[in-house]
Design a protein around this motif. Structure first.
Motif, short mmCIF file in Angstrom:
data_model
loop_
_atom_site.label_atom_id
_atom_site.label_comp_id
_atom_site.label_asym_id
_atom_site.label_seq_id
_atom_site.Cartn_x
_atom_site.Cartn_y
_atom_site.Cartn_z
N GLY A 141 0.80 -1.22 0.00
CA GLY A 141 0.00 0.00 0.00
C GLY A 141 0.83 1.27 0.00
N LEU A 142 1.81 1.36 0.89
CA LEU A 142 2.62 2.57 0.99
C LEU A 142 3.47 2.82 -0.26
CD1 LEU A 142 3.69 2.48 4.75
CD2 LEU A 142 2.01 3.98 3.67
N PRO A 143 4.20 1.81 -0.78
CA PRO A 143 4.96 2.05 -2.02
C PRO A 143 4.06 2.43 -3.20
CG PRO A 143 5.77 0.09 -0.92
CD PRO A 143 4.50 0.48 -0.21
N LEU A 144 2.90 1.78 -3.33
CA LEU A 144 2.00 2.11 -4.43
C LEU A 144 1.44 3.53 -4.28
CD1 LEU A 144 0.04 -1.24 -4.92
CD2 LEU A 144 1.70 -0.19 -6.48
N ALA A 145 1.17 3.93 -3.04
CA ALA A 145 0.67 5.29 -2.80
C ALA A 145 1.73 6.31 -3.20
CB ALA A 145 0.29 5.46 -1.33
N LEU A 146 2.99 6.06 -2.87
CA LEU A 146 4.07 6.97 -3.25
C LEU A 146 4.20 7.04 -4.77
CD1 LEU A 146 6.73 5.99 -0.58
CD2 LEU A 146 5.80 8.28 -0.91
N PHE A 147 4.14 5.89 -5.42
CA PHE A 147 4.24 5.85 -6.88
C PHE A 147 3.10 6.63 -7.52
CE2 PHE A 147 3.07 3.79 -10.91
CZ PHE A 147 4.25 3.99 -11.63
N ALA A 148 1.88 6.38 -7.04
CA ALA A 148 0.71 7.05 -7.61
C ALA A 148 0.78 8.56 -7.39
CB ALA A 148 -0.57 6.49 -6.98
N PHE A 149 1.25 8.97 -6.22
CA PHE A 149 1.34 10.41 -5.93
C PHE A 149 2.27 11.10 -6.92
CE2 PHE A 149 3.81 13.84 -4.01
CZ PHE A 149 2.79 14.74 -3.71
N PHE A 150 3.46 10.55 -7.13
CA PHE A 150 4.40 11.22 -8.02
C PHE A 150 3.96 11.13 -9.47
CE2 PHE A 150 7.20 10.98 -4.32
CZ PHE A 150 7.74 12.25 -4.35
N MET A 151 3.19 10.11 -9.83
CA MET A 151 2.62 10.05 -11.17
C MET A 151 1.64 11.20 -11.38
SD MET A 151 3.94 7.66 -13.03
CE MET A 151 2.70 7.43 -14.31
N THR A 152 0.89 11.55 -10.35
CA THR A 152 -0.09 12.64 -10.48
C THR A 152 0.58 14.00 -10.55
OG1 THR A 152 -0.35 12.86 -8.07
CG2 THR A 152 -1.83 11.32 -9.21
N GLN A 153 1.88 14.07 -10.28
CA GLN A 153 2.59 15.35 -10.34
C GLN A 153 3.23 15.60 -11.71
OE1 GLN A 153 2.05 17.26 -7.58
NE2 GLN A 153 0.90 15.39 -7.04
N ALA A 154 2.92 14.76 -12.68
CA ALA A 154 3.54 14.89 -14.01
C ALA A 154 3.27 16.26 -14.63
CB ALA A 154 3.03 13.79 -14.92
N ARG A 155 2.07 16.77 -14.44
CA ARG A 155 1.73 18.09 -15.00
C ARG A 155 2.61 19.19 -14.38
NH1 ARG A 155 -3.11 20.12 -17.12
NH2 ARG A 155 -2.71 22.23 -17.96
N LEU A 156 2.85 19.09 -13.08
CA LEU A 156 3.70 20.06 -12.40
C LEU A 156 5.13 19.99 -12.94
CD1 LEU A 156 4.02 22.10 -9.97
CD2 LEU A 156 4.73 20.11 -8.63
N PHE A 157 5.64 18.77 -13.12
CA PHE A 157 7.00 18.61 -13.63
C PHE A 157 7.13 19.23 -15.02
CE2 PHE A 157 6.99 14.44 -11.04
CZ PHE A 157 7.33 15.15 -9.89
N GLN A 158 6.11 19.04 -15.85
CA GLN A 158 6.15 19.58 -17.20
C GLN A 158 6.06 21.10 -17.20
OE1 GLN A 158 2.90 17.62 -19.16
NE2 GLN A 158 3.96 15.66 -19.33
N THR A 159 5.22 21.64 -16.33
CA THR A 159 5.01 23.09 -16.30
C THR A 159 6.25 23.85 -15.86
OG1 THR A 159 2.66 22.75 -15.81
CG2 THR A 159 3.59 24.94 -15.33
N TYR A 160 6.95 23.31 -14.86
CA TYR A 160 8.08 24.04 -14.28
C TYR A 160 9.43 23.45 -14.64
CZ TYR A 160 4.58 26.43 -11.48
OH TYR A 160 3.50 27.19 -11.08
N ALA A 161 9.46 22.54 -15.60
CA ALA A 161 10.73 21.92 -15.99
C ALA A 161 11.68 22.95 -16.57
CB ALA A 161 10.48 20.81 -17.00
#
Length: 205
Positions: free
Chosen positions: A178-198
Protein backbone atom coordinates in the motif's frame (compact mmCIF):
# COMPACT_ATOMS: atom_id res chain seq x y z
CA UNK A 1 21.34 3.03 -14.22
CA UNK A 2 22.95 3.35 -10.80
CA UNK A 3 26.51 4.70 -10.76
CA UNK A 4 28.86 2.64 -8.61
CA UNK A 5 31.77 3.79 -6.46
CA UNK A 6 34.29 3.27 -9.29
CA UNK A 7 32.22 5.24 -11.79
CA UNK A 8 30.82 2.22 -13.62
CA UNK A 9 27.13 1.73 -14.28
CA UNK A 10 25.36 -0.92 -12.21
CA UNK A 11 22.31 -2.79 -13.55
CA UNK A 12 19.08 -0.83 -13.33
CA UNK A 13 17.46 -3.47 -11.13
CA UNK A 14 20.10 -3.15 -8.41
CA UNK A 15 18.72 -0.06 -6.65
CA UNK A 16 15.09 -1.28 -6.34
CA UNK A 17 16.30 -4.72 -5.21
CA UNK A 18 18.36 -3.18 -2.40
CA UNK A 19 15.52 -0.84 -1.39
CA UNK A 20 12.49 -3.12 -1.66
CA UNK A 21 14.08 -6.56 -1.41
CA UNK A 22 14.20 -6.58 2.42
CA UNK A 23 10.57 -5.46 2.56
CA UNK A 24 9.44 -8.30 0.30
CA UNK A 25 11.49 -10.79 2.32
CA UNK A 26 9.80 -9.46 5.46
CA UNK A 27 6.37 -9.98 3.87
CA UNK A 28 7.07 -13.52 2.66
CA UNK A 29 8.62 -14.55 5.98
CA UNK A 30 5.72 -13.09 7.95
CA UNK A 31 3.13 -14.90 5.82
CA UNK A 32 4.94 -18.17 6.53
CA UNK A 33 5.48 -17.65 10.26
CA UNK A 34 2.51 -15.48 11.28
CA UNK A 35 0.68 -18.27 13.10
CA UNK A 36 3.71 -19.71 14.87
CA UNK A 37 5.18 -19.02 18.30
CA UNK A 38 8.87 -19.46 19.10
CA UNK A 39 10.48 -20.13 22.47
CA UNK A 40 13.77 -18.23 22.61
CA UNK A 41 15.78 -17.78 25.79
CA UNK A 42 12.84 -18.91 27.89
CA UNK A 43 10.50 -16.30 26.38
CA UNK A 44 7.79 -16.73 23.75
CA UNK A 45 7.97 -14.66 20.58
CA UNK A 46 5.30 -14.38 17.91
CA UNK A 47 6.15 -14.98 14.27
CA UNK A 48 5.86 -11.23 13.68
CA UNK A 49 8.53 -10.46 16.28
CA UNK A 50 10.87 -13.16 14.96
CA UNK A 51 10.54 -11.78 11.43
CA UNK A 52 11.09 -8.25 12.76
CA UNK A 53 14.26 -9.39 14.51
CA UNK A 54 15.53 -10.88 11.24
CA UNK A 55 14.52 -7.78 9.27
CA UNK A 56 16.88 -5.51 11.26
CA UNK A 57 20.19 -7.12 10.18
CA UNK A 58 18.77 -7.57 6.68
CA UNK A 59 18.18 -3.81 6.43
CA UNK A 60 21.65 -3.12 7.80
CA UNK A 61 23.23 -5.41 5.19
CA UNK A 62 21.12 -3.94 2.37
CA UNK A 63 22.02 -0.37 3.33
CA UNK A 64 25.69 -1.30 3.73
CA UNK A 65 25.63 -2.91 0.28
CA UNK A 66 24.13 0.26 -1.22
CA UNK A 67 26.85 2.36 0.41
CA UNK A 68 29.63 -0.04 -0.64
CA UNK A 69 28.45 -0.03 -4.25
CA UNK A 70 27.72 3.69 -4.66
CA UNK A 71 29.83 5.32 -1.95
CA UNK A 72 26.87 7.37 -0.73
CA UNK A 73 23.55 7.15 1.08
CA UNK A 74 20.60 9.53 1.03
CA UNK A 75 19.35 11.12 4.24
CA UNK A 76 16.12 9.12 3.87
CA UNK A 77 18.06 5.84 3.73
CA UNK A 78 20.03 6.74 6.85
CA UNK A 79 16.98 7.89 8.84
CA UNK A 80 14.98 4.85 7.74
CA UNK A 81 17.76 2.49 8.87
CA UNK A 82 18.08 4.21 12.26
CA UNK A 83 14.33 4.00 12.87
CA UNK A 84 14.22 0.34 11.79
CA UNK A 85 16.96 -0.49 14.29
CA UNK A 86 15.44 1.60 17.11
CA UNK A 87 11.76 0.72 16.74
CA UNK A 88 12.37 -2.83 15.56
CA UNK A 89 14.76 -3.37 18.46
CA UNK A 90 12.24 -1.99 20.94
CA UNK A 91 9.53 -4.28 19.59
CA UNK A 92 11.72 -7.35 19.97
CA UNK A 93 13.19 -6.34 23.34
CA UNK A 94 9.85 -5.41 24.90
CA UNK A 95 7.91 -8.03 22.92
CA UNK A 96 5.52 -5.32 21.74
CA UNK A 97 4.57 -5.17 18.05
CA UNK A 98 3.34 -1.59 18.33
CA UNK A 99 6.79 0.00 18.22
CA UNK A 100 7.65 -1.46 14.83
CA UNK A 101 4.22 -0.64 13.46
CA UNK A 102 4.74 3.01 14.45
CA UNK A 103 7.99 3.23 12.48
CA UNK A 104 6.42 4.37 9.15
CA UNK A 105 4.46 7.00 11.06
CA UNK A 106 7.66 8.40 12.56
CA UNK A 107 9.45 8.37 9.21
CA UNK A 108 6.71 10.33 7.45
CA UNK A 109 6.28 12.76 10.34
CA UNK A 110 10.02 13.45 10.46
CA UNK A 111 10.28 14.18 6.76
CA UNK A 112 7.05 16.19 6.71
CA UNK A 113 8.39 18.23 9.62
CA UNK A 114 11.72 18.79 7.88
CA UNK A 115 10.01 19.90 4.66
CA UNK A 116 7.69 22.17 6.65
CA UNK A 117 10.64 23.77 8.44
CA UNK A 118 12.28 24.46 5.10
CA UNK A 119 9.09 26.03 3.77
CA UNK A 120 8.90 28.33 6.81
CA UNK A 121 12.38 29.51 5.89
CA UNK A 122 11.32 30.04 2.27
CA UNK A 123 13.34 27.06 1.05
CA UNK A 124 12.58 23.81 -0.70
CA UNK A 125 14.78 21.19 0.91
CA UNK A 126 13.20 18.65 -1.42
CA UNK A 127 14.59 20.60 -4.35
CA UNK A 128 18.02 20.72 -2.71
CA UNK A 129 18.03 16.91 -2.52
CA UNK A 130 16.38 16.02 -5.84
CA UNK A 131 17.21 19.04 -7.97
CA UNK A 132 20.02 17.36 -9.92
CA UNK A 133 17.84 14.41 -10.89
CA UNK A 134 14.75 16.49 -11.66
CA UNK A 135 15.55 20.05 -12.83
CA UNK A 136 12.68 22.44 -12.08
CA UNK A 137 12.29 26.14 -11.48
CA UNK A 138 12.27 27.23 -7.80
CA UNK A 139 8.54 27.98 -7.78
CA UNK A 140 7.86 24.45 -8.99
CA UNK A 141 9.92 22.99 -6.17
CA UNK A 142 8.06 25.08 -3.60
CA UNK A 143 4.70 23.79 -4.87
CA UNK A 144 5.90 20.18 -4.94
CA UNK A 145 7.43 20.47 -1.48
CA UNK A 146 4.11 21.66 -0.02
CA UNK A 147 2.27 18.80 -1.69
CA UNK A 148 4.80 16.20 -0.54
CA UNK A 149 4.65 17.54 3.02
CA UNK A 150 0.86 17.17 3.18
CA UNK A 151 1.08 13.79 1.46
CA UNK A 152 3.56 12.52 4.06
CA UNK A 153 1.25 13.73 6.84
CA UNK A 154 -1.60 11.82 5.17
CA UNK A 155 0.53 8.65 4.96
CA UNK A 156 1.43 8.98 8.65
CA UNK A 157 -2.26 9.25 9.55
CA UNK A 158 -3.10 6.31 7.27
CA UNK A 159 -0.45 4.11 8.87
CA UNK A 160 -1.75 4.96 12.35
CA UNK A 161 -5.31 4.12 11.30
CA UNK A 162 -4.35 0.80 9.70
CA UNK A 163 -2.21 -0.59 12.53
CA UNK A 164 -4.59 0.56 15.24
CA UNK A 165 -7.87 -0.49 13.59
CA UNK A 166 -6.98 -3.61 11.58
CA UNK A 167 -5.09 -6.87 12.06
CA UNK A 168 -1.32 -7.31 11.91
CA UNK A 169 -1.67 -9.15 8.62
CA UNK A 170 -3.56 -6.24 7.06
CA UNK A 171 -0.91 -3.82 8.32
CA UNK A 172 1.92 -5.93 6.83
CA UNK A 173 0.12 -5.94 3.48
CA UNK A 174 -0.44 -2.19 3.72
CA UNK A 175 3.22 -1.54 4.55
CA UNK A 176 4.56 -3.87 1.85
CA UNK A 177 2.29 -2.86 -1.02
CA UNK A 178 0.00 0.00 0.00
CA UNK A 179 2.62 2.57 0.99
CA UNK A 180 4.96 2.05 -2.02
CA UNK A 181 2.00 2.11 -4.43
CA UNK A 182 0.67 5.29 -2.80
CA UNK A 183 4.07 6.97 -3.25
CA UNK A 184 4.24 5.85 -6.88
CA UNK A 185 0.71 7.05 -7.61
CA UNK A 186 1.34 10.41 -5.93
CA UNK A 187 4.40 11.22 -8.02
CA UNK A 188 2.62 10.05 -11.17
CA UNK A 189 -0.09 12.64 -10.48
CA UNK A 190 2.59 15.35 -10.34
CA UNK A 191 3.54 14.89 -14.01
CA UNK A 192 1.73 18.09 -15.00
CA UNK A 193 3.70 20.06 -12.40
CA UNK A 194 7.00 18.61 -13.63
CA UNK A 195 6.15 19.58 -17.20
CA UNK A 196 5.01 23.09 -16.30
CA UNK A 197 8.08 24.04 -14.28
CA UNK A 198 10.73 21.92 -15.99
CA UNK A 199 14.01 23.64 -16.86
CA UNK A 200 14.80 23.13 -20.51
CA UNK A 201 18.32 22.13 -21.35
CA UNK A 202 20.49 24.62 -23.24
CA UNK A 203 20.27 24.22 -26.97
CA UNK A 204 16.91 22.46 -26.72
CA UNK A 205 14.26 23.71 -29.16
Amino acid sequence: MTETRNGKKAPGWLKPVLEYGPLLVFFVAYMRLKDQTFLIGGAEYSGFLVVTAAFIPLMILSTAAAWWLTGKLSKMQIVTLVLVVVFGGLSVWLQDERFFKMKPTMIYLLFAGALGLGLLRGQSWLGAVMGDALPMRPEGWMILTKRVMWFFLALAAANEAVWRLTSTEHWVQFKTFGLPLALFAFFMTQARLFQTYAIEEKGED
